[in-house]
Design a protein around this motif. Structure first.
Motif, mmCIF file in Angstrom:
data_model
loop_
_atom_site.group_PDB
_atom_site.id
_atom_site.type_symbol
_atom_site.label_atom_id
_atom_site.label_comp_id
_atom_site.label_asym_id
_atom_site.label_seq_id
_atom_site.Cartn_x
_atom_site.Cartn_y
_atom_site.Cartn_z
ATOM 1 N N ILE A 111 11.666 12.702 25.395
ATOM 2 C CA ILE A 111 12.668 12.484 26.444
ATOM 3 C C ILE A 111 13.372 11.130 26.315
ATOM 4 N N PRO A 112 12.656 10.020 26.117
ATOM 5 C CA PRO A 112 13.377 8.731 25.995
ATOM 6 C C PRO A 112 14.341 8.682 24.802
ATOM 7 N N PHE A 113 13.965 9.298 23.681
ATOM 8 C CA PHE A 113 14.835 9.311 22.502
ATOM 9 C C PHE A 113 16.075 10.159 22.765
ATOM 10 N N ILE A 114 15.873 11.323 23.356
ATOM 11 C CA ILE A 114 17.005 12.183 23.690
ATOM 12 C C ILE A 114 17.944 11.457 24.643
ATOM 13 N N GLN A 115 17.379 10.791 25.641
ATOM 14 C CA GLN A 115 18.196 10.090 26.625
ATOM 15 C C GLN A 115 19.058 9.014 25.960
ATOM 16 N N VAL A 116 18.466 8.223 25.103
ATOM 17 C CA VAL A 116 19.203 7.139 24.445
ATOM 18 C C VAL A 116 20.272 7.686 23.503
ATOM 19 N N TYR A 117 19.901 8.602 22.612
ATOM 20 C CA TYR A 117 20.853 9.085 21.618
ATOM 21 C C TYR A 117 21.941 9.962 22.232
ATOM 22 N N ALA A 118 21.583 10.810 23.197
ATOM 23 C CA ALA A 118 22.581 11.688 23.821
ATOM 24 C C ALA A 118 23.538 10.905 24.709
ATOM 25 N N SER A 119 23.178 9.687 25.068
ATOM 26 C CA SER A 119 24.055 8.844 25.885
ATOM 27 C C SER A 119 25.140 8.150 25.068
ATOM 28 N N ASP A 120 25.072 8.260 23.757
ATOM 29 C CA ASP A 120 26.034 7.615 22.872
ATOM 30 C C ASP A 120 27.399 8.317 22.966
ATOM 31 N N LYS A 121 28.416 7.575 23.309
ATOM 32 C CA LYS A 121 29.757 8.143 23.477
ATOM 33 C C LYS A 121 30.260 8.789 22.184
ATOM 34 N N GLU A 122 29.984 8.179 21.049
ATOM 35 C CA GLU A 122 30.440 8.720 19.767
ATOM 36 C C GLU A 122 29.794 10.075 19.481
ATOM 37 N N LEU A 123 28.527 10.229 19.829
ATOM 38 C CA LEU A 123 27.855 11.518 19.656
ATOM 39 C C LEU A 123 28.488 12.552 20.579
ATOM 40 N N SER A 124 28.673 12.184 21.818
ATOM 41 C CA SER A 124 29.265 13.112 22.779
ATOM 42 C C SER A 124 30.641 13.588 22.324
ATOM 43 N N LYS A 125 31.429 12.693 21.756
ATOM 44 C CA LYS A 125 32.773 13.052 21.277
ATOM 45 C C LYS A 125 32.719 14.125 20.199
ATOM 46 N N LYS A 126 31.627 14.192 19.450
ATOM 47 C CA LYS A 126 31.511 15.142 18.345
ATOM 48 C C LYS A 126 30.948 16.497 18.769
ATOM 49 N N THR A 127 30.385 16.580 19.963
ATOM 50 C CA THR A 127 29.717 17.813 20.376
ATOM 51 C C THR A 127 30.556 18.597 21.385
ATOM 52 N N LEU A 128 30.176 19.839 21.559
ATOM 53 C CA LEU A 128 30.827 20.683 22.554
ATOM 54 C C LEU A 128 30.157 20.595 23.914
ATOM 55 N N ASN A 129 28.880 20.212 23.960
ATOM 56 C CA ASN A 129 28.119 20.353 25.195
ATOM 57 C C ASN A 129 27.458 19.105 25.758
ATOM 58 N N ILE A 130 27.411 18.023 25.019
ATOM 59 C CA ILE A 130 26.771 16.824 25.549
ATOM 60 C C ILE A 130 27.814 16.042 26.340
ATOM 61 N N PRO A 131 27.599 15.908 27.651
ATOM 62 C CA PRO A 131 28.603 15.231 28.487
ATOM 63 C C PRO A 131 28.573 13.712 28.297
ATOM 64 N N TYR A 132 29.698 13.106 28.615
ATOM 65 C CA TYR A 132 29.755 11.649 28.668
ATOM 66 C C TYR A 132 30.471 11.259 29.952
ATOM 67 N N PRO A 133 29.911 10.410 30.746
ATOM 68 C CA PRO A 133 28.602 9.770 30.524
ATOM 69 C C PRO A 133 27.456 10.773 30.699
ATOM 70 N N TYR A 134 26.421 10.552 29.932
ATOM 71 C CA TYR A 134 25.242 11.413 29.989
ATOM 72 C C TYR A 134 24.479 11.065 31.263
ATOM 73 N N PRO A 135 24.069 12.067 32.044
ATOM 74 C CA PRO A 135 23.367 11.771 33.306
ATOM 75 C C PRO A 135 22.069 10.995 33.082
ATOM 76 N N ASN A 136 21.713 10.171 34.046
ATOM 77 C CA ASN A 136 20.484 9.373 33.945
ATOM 78 C C ASN A 136 19.245 10.235 33.759
ATOM 79 N N ASP A 137 19.256 11.450 34.295
ATOM 80 C CA ASP A 137 18.120 12.357 34.130
ATOM 81 C C ASP A 137 18.455 13.488 33.158
ATOM 82 N N GLY A 138 19.478 13.283 32.320
ATOM 83 C CA GLY A 138 19.938 14.324 31.408
ATOM 84 C C GLY A 138 18.866 14.823 30.456
#
Length: 180
Positions: free
Chosen positions: A19-46
């Protein structure tokens, strides 16, 4: 916990420790820009919500998700969202930004195709990507997927409309694929 290995990666079930790794990496704006489903900003409990939804979907036989690791480092996730009635699945993945450009996405996508067709006996895999995500499109093409459609301006991401490309791969065509 069952694990699988390819040349450089280990694939294992997701756990609460991820969970902590997913939270940190999925919160990256550059990652979110490349995906169809990861929101930005990523929710604190995402990541917590993602973990709970994944466990529930796997228990219902609707998903199989693997965490990818390289030398005990969290790399990303790769999943199949399964449609049992159609004997097919949608492939989805993301690789954490520190691991971009190393070919790990292609290695993982090839692994999951083999798992889907040989272990699960599925007939067809589908995947979608943002039309401007060159890296993801290359991964899908390298594993033998064929472009089936482009939907215009169907996703509103990062303040603009974007096109989505759709791919598929049939089980009988999988062994013909060449990964480079």
């Amino acid at each position: 916990m069952t694990t699988y290995k390819t040349e450089r990666l280990i694939y294992r079930d997701v756990s609460k420790a991820d969970i902590p790794f997913i939270q940190v990496y999925a919160s990256d704006k550059e990652l979110s820009k490349k995906t169809l489903n990861i929101p930005y900003p990523y929710p604190n409990d995402g990541a917590e919500q993602f973990f709970k939804a994944t466990v529930k979907a796997e228990a219902a036989g609707l998903m199989k998700l693997f965490v990818m690791e390289k030398q005990d480092e969290f790399v990303g996730t790769i999943a199949l969202t399964i449609n049992n009635q159609e004997n097919s699945a949608e492939l989805g993945y993301w690789v954490a930004k520190p691991f971009w450009g190393l070919g790990l996405g292609t290695e993982a996508a090839h692994f999951i195709c083999g798992f889907a067709f040989k272990q699960l006996g599925l007939n067809k895999l589908m995947a979608s990507a943002q039309a401007d995500n060159i890296g993801s499109k290359r991964i899908l093409e390298k594993i033998g997927m064929h472009l089936t459609a482009t939907t215009k301006k169907d996703r509103f991401r990062m303040g603009k409309w974007s096109d989505t490309v759709h791919y598929q791969l049939m089980s009988q065509d999988f062994n013909k694929t060449i990964v480079q």
